[in-house]
Design a protein around this motif. Sequence first.
Motif, mmCIF file in Angstrom:
data_model
loop_
_atom_site.group_PDB
_atom_site.id
_atom_site.type_symbol
_atom_site.label_atom_id
_atom_site.label_comp_id
_atom_site.label_asym_id
_atom_site.label_seq_id
_atom_site.Cartn_x
_atom_site.Cartn_y
_atom_site.Cartn_z
ATOM 1 N N ALA A 144 42.029 68.451 22.395
ATOM 2 C CA ALA A 144 41.049 67.301 22.740
ATOM 3 C C ALA A 144 41.038 66.274 22.053
ATOM 4 N N LEU A 145 41.246 66.253 20.552
ATOM 5 C CA LEU A 145 41.318 65.002 19.826
ATOM 6 C C LEU A 145 42.266 64.078 20.553
ATOM 7 N N ALA A 146 43.730 64.804 20.698
ATOM 8 C CA ALA A 146 44.889 64.077 21.540
ATOM 9 C C ALA A 146 44.585 63.331 22.681
ATOM 10 N N ALA A 147 43.619 63.913 23.337
ATOM 11 C CA ALA A 147 43.344 63.405 24.904
ATOM 12 C C ALA A 147 42.244 62.328 24.816
ATOM 13 N N GLU A 148 41.702 61.983 23.501
ATOM 14 C CA GLU A 148 40.704 60.982 23.246
ATOM 15 C C GLU A 148 41.249 59.571 23.547
ATOM 16 N N PRO A 149 40.719 58.743 24.364
ATOM 17 C CA PRO A 149 41.252 57.591 24.656
ATOM 18 C C PRO A 149 41.438 56.636 23.398
ATOM 19 N N ALA A 150 42.264 55.812 23.451
ATOM 20 C CA ALA A 150 42.488 54.834 22.298
ATOM 21 C C ALA A 150 41.239 53.786 22.552
ATOM 22 N N ALA A 151 40.705 53.126 21.774
ATOM 23 C CA ALA A 151 39.748 52.173 22.070
ATOM 24 C C ALA A 151 39.893 51.040 21.659
ATOM 25 N N VAL B 35 43.481 54.578 27.659
ATOM 26 C CA VAL B 35 42.805 53.704 26.738
ATOM 27 C C VAL B 35 41.565 53.245 27.446
ATOM 28 N N GLU B 36 40.720 53.075 26.604
ATOM 29 C CA GLU B 36 39.113 52.674 26.975
ATOM 30 C C GLU B 36 39.026 51.286 26.676
ATOM 31 N N PHE B 37 38.780 50.219 27.421
ATOM 32 C CA PHE B 37 38.505 48.924 27.128
ATOM 33 C C PHE B 37 37.355 48.520 27.041
ATOM 34 N N THR B 38 36.602 48.085 26.185
ATOM 35 C CA THR B 38 35.132 47.807 26.155
ATOM 36 C C THR B 38 35.157 46.200 26.338
ATOM 37 N N ASN C 223 29.882 39.003 34.992
ATOM 38 C CA ASN C 223 28.880 38.070 34.910
ATOM 39 C C ASN C 223 28.529 37.484 33.405
ATOM 40 N N PRO C 224 27.970 36.555 33.188
ATOM 41 C CA PRO C 224 27.849 35.978 31.884
ATOM 42 C C PRO C 224 27.225 36.925 30.885
ATOM 43 N N ARG C 225 27.470 37.264 29.859
ATOM 44 C CA ARG C 225 26.945 38.058 28.890
ATOM 45 C C ARG C 225 26.909 39.606 29.290
ATOM 46 N N GLU C 226 27.691 39.954 30.259
ATOM 47 C CA GLU C 226 27.892 41.214 30.637
ATOM 48 C C GLU C 226 28.991 42.180 29.759
ATOM 49 N N THR C 227 28.679 43.313 29.530
ATOM 50 C CA THR C 227 29.650 44.057 28.855
ATOM 51 C C THR C 227 30.126 45.518 29.729
ATOM 52 N N VAL C 228 30.990 45.793 30.037
ATOM 53 C CA VAL C 228 31.521 46.905 30.738
ATOM 54 C C VAL C 228 32.681 47.610 30.094
ATOM 55 N N THR C 229 32.879 49.049 30.376
ATOM 56 C CA THR C 229 33.859 49.838 29.887
ATOM 57 C C THR C 229 34.693 50.282 30.995
ATOM 58 N N ALA C 230 36.106 50.144 30.626
ATOM 59 C CA ALA C 230 37.206 50.714 31.681
ATOM 60 C C ALA C 230 38.022 51.639 31.064
ATOM 61 N N ARG C 231 38.240 52.524 31.744
ATOM 62 C CA ARG C 231 39.293 53.590 31.057
ATOM 63 C C ARG C 231 40.586 53.782 31.928
ATOM 64 N N LEU C 232 41.639 53.173 31.570
ATOM 65 C CA LEU C 232 42.947 53.061 31.938
ATOM 66 C C LEU C 232 44.119 53.847 31.481
ATOM 67 N N ARG D 76 52.549 43.999 41.101
ATOM 68 C CA ARG D 76 52.446 45.515 41.291
ATOM 69 C C ARG D 76 51.854 46.036 39.921
ATOM 70 N N ALA D 77 51.067 47.008 40.232
ATOM 71 C CA ALA D 77 50.448 47.952 38.909
ATOM 72 C C ALA D 77 49.432 47.129 38.454
ATOM 73 N N LEU D 78 48.846 46.009 39.072
ATOM 74 C CA LEU D 78 47.562 45.195 38.204
ATOM 75 C C LEU D 78 46.332 46.216 38.441
ATOM 76 N N GLN D 79 45.601 46.346 37.260
ATOM 77 C CA GLN D 79 44.476 46.877 37.248
ATOM 78 C C GLN D 79 43.467 45.814 36.455
#
Length: 147
Positions: free
Chosen positions: A22-29, A56-59, A107-116, A98-101
């Motif tokens: 389970a720890l190995a499957a945790e995404p890199a932050a 990989v989890e991008f904040t 929006n201004p001041r917005e925060t989102v999280t994307a897991r790729l 190709r392979a663009l994600q």
Amino acid sequence: MLTRNVFQTLLTVCLFAASAGALAAEPAAVKVRLSDGASAGMSLTLVPSTVPAGPVEFTILNESRTMKHEFMILPWSEAGAALPYDQKTQQVNEARLRALQGVEDLNPRETVTARLMLKPGRYIAFCNEPGHFRDAMHATFIVSPTK
């Protein structure tokens, strides 16, 4: 009694192996900052800039108070200037990649999280709002092989 001890030992080993998996499957932050600071100019920063392959989890934080930004990423071993750039639209031509994600139109001041899911290699991350790539909103990102 011996059977019970063997069972407890096997159960402990299985639980340890399951928790290690389970720890190995945790995404890199990775924290991504998109900025159009008046004195420093436009920038895109990734911390850290190297992660192991896999999830990989991008904040992503758009620090601007007035502008939309984007976070686009793709495998790219060439220099950033080699991306197919359209002078008329002042944007990278996404249809030729190709392979663009990524995440468009934050929006201004917005925060989102994307897991790729990312494979090993050299990547380029960039903002593709008109003129932003040309104004240095791009960075190299490295995905190393997993251990």
